[in-house]
Design an enzyme around this catalytic site. Sequence first.
Site, PDB file in Angstrom:
ATOM      1  N   LYS A  18      32.504  68.041   2.108  1.00 20.39           N
ATOM      2  CA  LYS A  18      31.215  68.060   2.806  1.00 20.39           C
ATOM      3  C   LYS A  18      31.090  66.860   3.739  1.00 20.39           C
ATOM      4  O   LYS A  18      30.594  66.971   4.861  1.00 20.39           O
ATOM      5  CB  LYS A  18      30.057  68.035   1.798  1.00 20.39           C
ATOM      6  N   ASP A  74      21.988  70.784  -0.570  1.00 24.23           N
ATOM      7  CA  ASP A  74      22.400  71.656  -1.664  1.00 24.23           C
ATOM      8  C   ASP A  74      22.687  73.008  -1.049  1.00 24.23           C
ATOM      9  O   ASP A  74      22.005  73.431  -0.096  1.00 24.23           O
ATOM     10  CB  ASP A  74      21.340  71.761  -2.755  1.00 24.23           C
TER      11      ASP A  74
END
Length: 198
Positions: A18, A74
């Site tokens: 990420k 998230d």
Amino acid sequence: MMKKTLPQIVFATNNMHKLEEARALAEGAFEILSLSDIGCHDDIPETADTLEGNALIKARWIKDRYGYDCFADDTGLMVDALDGAPGVYSARYAGPECDAVANMHLLLKNLECAEDRGAKFVTVIALIKDGEERLFIGEVEGTIATEPHGTAGFGYDPVFVAKESGLPFAEMSAEGKNAISHRGRAMRKLISFLTTGK
């Protein structure tokens, strides 16, 4: 000529994949610091039952304990035939170990008899900056393949076939994936806000 100093912001994640994606998207706009860059090695809890809730928990944790303006994300994979599961539990679908391969195999097992393989990825980014909280949302539609394909990406990328490309994320280049992915879309909204205020 002096090198231009970019503004800095912390990305509250321990996921290096990420972090790499976010840094590639933000290159030239601002510098993204990792949790290890600020000396944070906490195991930040993700106890909310929504993506928004978990993103805010992580961002608030860093702001409250370390004082940095920051953002956190998230992500959930919502599968139509499973009533939106694994959703907020995507990372720990097969158990608390967060084993990506086990998660993917459990998903395929649970879809063995499913005719509808429609799905979407959703990313929610929570930003805390100058005392304000904001949310940025990115989505991408697709389907779940019957078996994994490709070696790039991470998580469910080998089985998520993006509608716009017709390819599993794991068979796309990093640039190609970032152009249409849920996280790429949410990140571009975040970058726009941080650089232009809208």
